[in-house]
Design a protein around this motif. Sequence first.
Motif, PDB file in Angstrom:
ATOM      1  N   ARG A 250     -15.735   7.849 -10.621  1.00 54.48           N
ATOM      2  CA  ARG A 250     -15.407   9.114  -9.970  1.00 54.48           C
ATOM      3  C   ARG A 250     -15.604   8.990  -8.458  1.00 54.48           C
ATOM      4  NH1 ARG A 250     -20.143  12.094  -8.899  1.00 54.48           N
ATOM      5  NH2 ARG A 250     -22.026  11.195  -9.831  1.00 54.48           N
ATOM      6  N   TRP A 251     -14.845   9.804  -7.759  1.00 48.00           N
ATOM      7  CA  TRP A 251     -14.901   9.813  -6.297  1.00 48.00           C
ATOM      8  C   TRP A 251     -15.714  11.005  -5.814  1.00 48.00           C
ATOM      9  CZ3 TRP A 251     -13.204   6.238  -2.836  1.00 48.00           C
ATOM     10  CH2 TRP A 251     -12.412   5.196  -3.343  1.00 48.00           C
ATOM     11  N   ASP A 252     -16.605  10.731  -4.876  1.00 47.06           N
ATOM     12  CA  ASP A 252     -17.364  11.769  -4.189  1.00 47.06           C
ATOM     13  C   ASP A 252     -16.993  11.673  -2.719  1.00 47.06           C
ATOM     14  OD1 ASP A 252     -19.095  13.619  -3.203  1.00 47.06           O
ATOM     15  OD2 ASP A 252     -20.946  12.535  -3.728  1.00 47.06           O
ATOM     16  N   HIS A 253     -15.976  12.447  -2.337  1.00 47.44           N
ATOM     17  CA  HIS A 253     -15.398  12.364  -0.986  1.00 47.44           C
ATOM     18  C   HIS A 253     -14.895  10.927  -0.750  1.00 47.44           C
ATOM     19  CE1 HIS A 253     -16.681  16.420  -0.188  1.00 47.44           C
ATOM     20  NE2 HIS A 253     -17.916  16.102  -0.578  1.00 47.44           N
ATOM     21  N   GLU A 254     -15.474  10.184   0.181  1.00 52.86           N
ATOM     22  CA  GLU A 254     -14.984   8.833   0.489  1.00 52.86           C
ATOM     23  C   GLU A 254     -15.815   7.750  -0.190  1.00 52.86           C
ATOM     24  OE1 GLU A 254     -12.171   8.102   2.024  1.00 52.86           O
ATOM     25  OE2 GLU A 254     -11.806  10.260   2.171  1.00 52.86           O
ATOM     26  N   HIS A 255     -16.613   8.117  -1.177  1.00 58.16           N
ATOM     27  CA  HIS A 255     -17.424   7.130  -1.891  1.00 58.16           C
ATOM     28  C   HIS A 255     -17.086   7.141  -3.374  1.00 58.16           C
ATOM     29  CE1 HIS A 255     -19.760   7.648   1.834  1.00 58.16           C
ATOM     30  NE2 HIS A 255     -20.171   6.398   1.612  1.00 58.16           N
ATOM     31  N   PHE A 256     -17.140   5.953  -3.966  1.00 59.40           N
ATOM     32  CA  PHE A 256     -16.792   5.787  -5.379  1.00 59.40           C
ATOM     33  C   PHE A 256     -18.031   5.414  -6.167  1.00 59.40           C
ATOM     34  CE2 PHE A 256     -15.410   3.096  -8.955  1.00 59.40           C
ATOM     35  CZ  PHE A 256     -14.503   3.955  -9.572  1.00 59.40           C
ATOM     36  N   ILE A 257     -18.223   6.071  -7.320  1.00 56.50           N
ATOM     37  CA  ILE A 257     -19.343   5.775  -8.206  1.00 56.50           C
ATOM     38  C   ILE A 257     -18.768   5.252  -9.519  1.00 56.50           C
ATOM     39  CG2 ILE A 257     -21.360   6.711  -9.396  1.00 56.50           C
ATOM     40  CD1 ILE A 257     -21.268   9.005  -7.256  1.00 56.50           C
ATOM     41  N   PRO A 258     -18.955   3.972  -9.825  1.00 57.32           N
ATOM     42  CA  PRO A 258     -18.398   3.410 -11.055  1.00 57.32           C
ATOM     43  C   PRO A 258     -19.015   4.058 -12.295  1.00 57.32           C
ATOM     44  CG  PRO A 258     -19.159   1.678  -9.557  1.00 57.32           C
ATOM     45  CD  PRO A 258     -19.706   2.958  -9.046  1.00 57.32           C
ATOM     46  N   ASP A 259     -18.212   4.137 -13.359  1.00 53.34           N
ATOM     47  CA  ASP A 259     -18.751   4.611 -14.626  1.00 53.34           C
ATOM     48  C   ASP A 259     -19.941   3.749 -15.035  1.00 53.34           C
ATOM     49  OD1 ASP A 259     -16.926   6.612 -14.863  1.00 53.34           O
ATOM     50  OD2 ASP A 259     -15.623   5.588 -16.302  1.00 53.34           O
ATOM     51  N   PRO A 268     -18.039   2.411  -0.637  1.00 49.60           N
ATOM     52  CA  PRO A 268     -17.201   3.101   0.354  1.00 49.60           C
ATOM     53  C   PRO A 268     -15.716   2.886   0.069  1.00 49.60           C
ATOM     54  CG  PRO A 268     -18.973   1.908   1.427  1.00 49.60           C
ATOM     55  CD  PRO A 268     -18.971   1.468  -0.004  1.00 49.60           C
ATOM     56  N   GLY A 269     -14.909   3.884   0.353  1.00 45.29           N
ATOM     57  CA  GLY A 269     -13.487   3.780   0.044  1.00 45.29           C
ATOM     58  C   GLY A 269     -12.583   4.433   1.052  1.00 45.29           C
ATOM     59  N   ASN A 270     -12.926   4.328   2.334  1.00 45.64           N
ATOM     60  CA  ASN A 270     -12.106   4.965   3.370  1.00 45.64           C
ATOM     61  C   ASN A 270     -10.664   4.468   3.346  1.00 45.64           C
ATOM     62  OD1 ASN A 270     -14.302   6.405   4.311  1.00 45.64           O
ATOM     63  ND2 ASN A 270     -14.893   4.851   5.809  1.00 45.64           N
ATOM     64  N   GLU A 271     -10.465   3.196   2.993  1.00 45.96           N
ATOM     65  CA  GLU A 271      -9.135   2.617   3.093  1.00 45.96           C
ATOM     66  C   GLU A 271      -8.455   2.440   1.741  1.00 45.96           C
ATOM     67  OE1 GLU A 271      -9.099  -0.831   5.616  1.00 45.96           O
ATOM     68  OE2 GLU A 271     -10.592   0.035   6.961  1.00 45.96           O
ATOM     69  N   VAL A 272      -9.055   2.975   0.695  1.00 46.92           N
ATOM     70  CA  VAL A 272      -8.424   2.932  -0.622  1.00 46.92           C
ATOM     71  C   VAL A 272      -7.320   3.986  -0.668  1.00 46.92           C
ATOM     72  CG1 VAL A 272      -8.790   3.263  -3.098  1.00 46.92           C
ATOM     73  CG2 VAL A 272     -10.494   2.044  -1.731  1.00 46.92           C
ATOM     74  N   ALA A 273      -6.162   3.612  -1.215  1.00 49.13           N
ATOM     75  CA  ALA A 273      -5.002   4.501  -1.224  1.00 49.13           C
ATOM     76  C   ALA A 273      -5.261   5.755  -2.064  1.00 49.13           C
ATOM     77  CB  ALA A 273      -3.781   3.762  -1.765  1.00 49.13           C
ATOM     78  N   GLY A 274      -4.575   6.826  -1.689  1.00 49.97           N
ATOM     79  CA  GLY A 274      -4.758   8.115  -2.354  1.00 49.97           C
ATOM     80  C   GLY A 274      -4.451   8.082  -3.835  1.00 49.97           C
ATOM     81  N   TYR A 275      -3.519   7.219  -4.255  1.00 48.41           N
ATOM     82  CA  TYR A 275      -3.183   7.132  -5.684  1.00 48.41           C
ATOM     83  C   TYR A 275      -4.428   6.844  -6.516  1.00 48.41           C
ATOM     84  CZ  TYR A 275      -1.700   5.120 -10.092  1.00 48.41           C
ATOM     85  OH  TYR A 275      -1.574   4.847 -11.436  1.00 48.41           O
ATOM     86  N   PHE A 276      -5.233   5.890  -6.058  1.00 47.31           N
ATOM     87  CA  PHE A 276      -6.414   5.489  -6.832  1.00 47.31           C
ATOM     88  C   PHE A 276      -7.463   6.598  -6.840  1.00 47.31           C
ATOM     89  CE2 PHE A 276      -4.480   1.596  -5.103  1.00 47.31           C
ATOM     90  CZ  PHE A 276      -4.143   0.983  -6.295  1.00 47.31           C
ATOM     91  N   LYS A 277      -7.615   7.282  -5.723  1.00 44.72           N
ATOM     92  CA  LYS A 277      -8.603   8.359  -5.651  1.00 44.72           C
ATOM     93  C   LYS A 277      -8.239   9.501  -6.600  1.00 44.72           C
ATOM     94  CE  LYS A 277     -10.015   7.283  -0.916  1.00 44.72           C
ATOM     95  NZ  LYS A 277     -10.081   7.721   0.490  1.00 44.72           N
ATOM     96  N   SER A 278      -6.952   9.817  -6.665  1.00 45.63           N
ATOM     97  CA  SER A 278      -6.527  10.921  -7.525  1.00 45.63           C
ATOM     98  C   SER A 278      -6.585  10.563  -9.001  1.00 45.63           C
ATOM     99  CB  SER A 278      -5.108  11.365  -7.149  1.00 45.63           C
ATOM    100  OG  SER A 278      -4.181  10.330  -7.362  1.00 45.63           O
ATOM    101  N   ASN A 279      -6.718   9.258  -9.301  1.00 47.71           N
ATOM    102  CA  ASN A 279      -6.760   8.826 -10.702  1.00 47.71           C
ATOM    103  C   ASN A 279      -8.119   8.259 -11.109  1.00 47.71           C
ATOM    104  OD1 ASN A 279      -3.863   8.918 -12.058  1.00 47.71           O
ATOM    105  ND2 ASN A 279      -3.571   8.368  -9.906  1.00 47.71           N
ATOM    106  N   GLY A 280      -9.147   8.455 -10.272  1.00 53.10           N
ATOM    107  CA  GLY A 280     -10.485   7.994 -10.622  1.00 53.10           C
ATOM    108  C   GLY A 280     -10.585   6.489 -10.772  1.00 53.10           C
ATOM    109  N   LEU A 281      -9.901   5.763  -9.890  1.00 56.09           N
ATOM    110  CA  LEU A 281      -9.878   4.301  -9.967  1.00 56.09           C
ATOM    111  C   LEU A 281     -10.297   3.702  -8.632  1.00 56.09           C
ATOM    112  CD1 LEU A 281      -6.433   3.845 -11.763  1.00 56.09           C
ATOM    113  CD2 LEU A 281      -8.702   3.603 -12.828  1.00 56.09           C
TER     114      LEU A 281
END
Length: 350
Positions: A250-259, A268-281
């Motif tokens: 799951r994404w918490d703003h610009e940070h990702f927490i793996p299952d 950190p995920g500032n440069e990860v594309a929006g597609y992945f953020k919207s799909n929890g990846l």
Amino acid sequence: MSIELKDISKTFGNYSALKSINLSIADGEFIAILGPSGCGKTTLLRMLAGFEHPSSGEIVMNGSIVATSKSSIPPEKRRIGMVFQSFALWPHMNVSEHVSFPIRNHKETPQSIRENEESRILEVLELVGLAHLSQRMPHELSGGQKQRVAIARAIASEPSLLLMDEPLSSLDAMLRMDMRREIQSVHRQTGSAIVYVTHDQGEALAMADRIVVMNDGQIEQVGTPQEIYLNPQTEFVAKFVSKANLIQGRWDHEHFIPDGAESVLQWPGNEVAGYFKSNGLYPVRPDQFQLSPAQVNGLSGEIVNVQFQGKEFYYDVLSTGQQWEVISPLPFKLNDKVSINMPVPNYHYA
């Protein structure tokens, strides 16, 4: 030669081979069309060559429309050269005769080349390293030499656009590396634009100025090799080009927490594309993970497969119910318990 493809589509009966393709190619640019079999890349190349015409849209070369759904300028009237996957050499012609053929027969060959045919043949054969084999017949040549003849023939009439359809796929691995350098050298010395079709990501990444990634008749992403590899914009590009693991979480703003991880473990995920953020990846290439012996920090994992590749190991690691591909220089054994971390705290996917 500058090229514009505007809303190009191509259908064969009920099958859509290309779907609304828009692409600009600059003069002298090396473009790689990358994608799996059946994605439409060869159809696109044949359309640029003039062997196919679009079902809709238009192709513009140097400001002039060369193809629409109603009309198409034939290949011999376009200033192009083409290199085929199968070499396509004529068994009754020697090397020199192959090179002379387009000079004499292509309608767009500059007059200065026609008038100096012999010197042009020698110039081209020296460029591809075959001047000493000018009288050899195709059956007397190795695979690499045959491919050099095909390239020499394609560039002999000084085309503005050089089209290459998987030209190295029939060569062995070591020869492919040599031929990559040859093609790059030809590109530098001729200045022709190149459109290079391949399903091999290594070829595209190594040679192209820009890569066009195609899937199912559509363009997934266009960018420099670094952009395509480091910043994929879709799941297909992440899996096909950089062979990324798609980590669920799951994404918490610009940070990702793996299952399966505590909230304190954030990537950190500032440069990860929006597609992945919207799909929890979260996309992670195999060489980005850092493996270490099992410890408190990081995600817990287990080695479920090992492949030794000389300077590094290719691991399949089972963690939090997912199996990931990881490349590491550290030796582990089957069933070893490991910790999986990102290499630096301020990691960016770039």
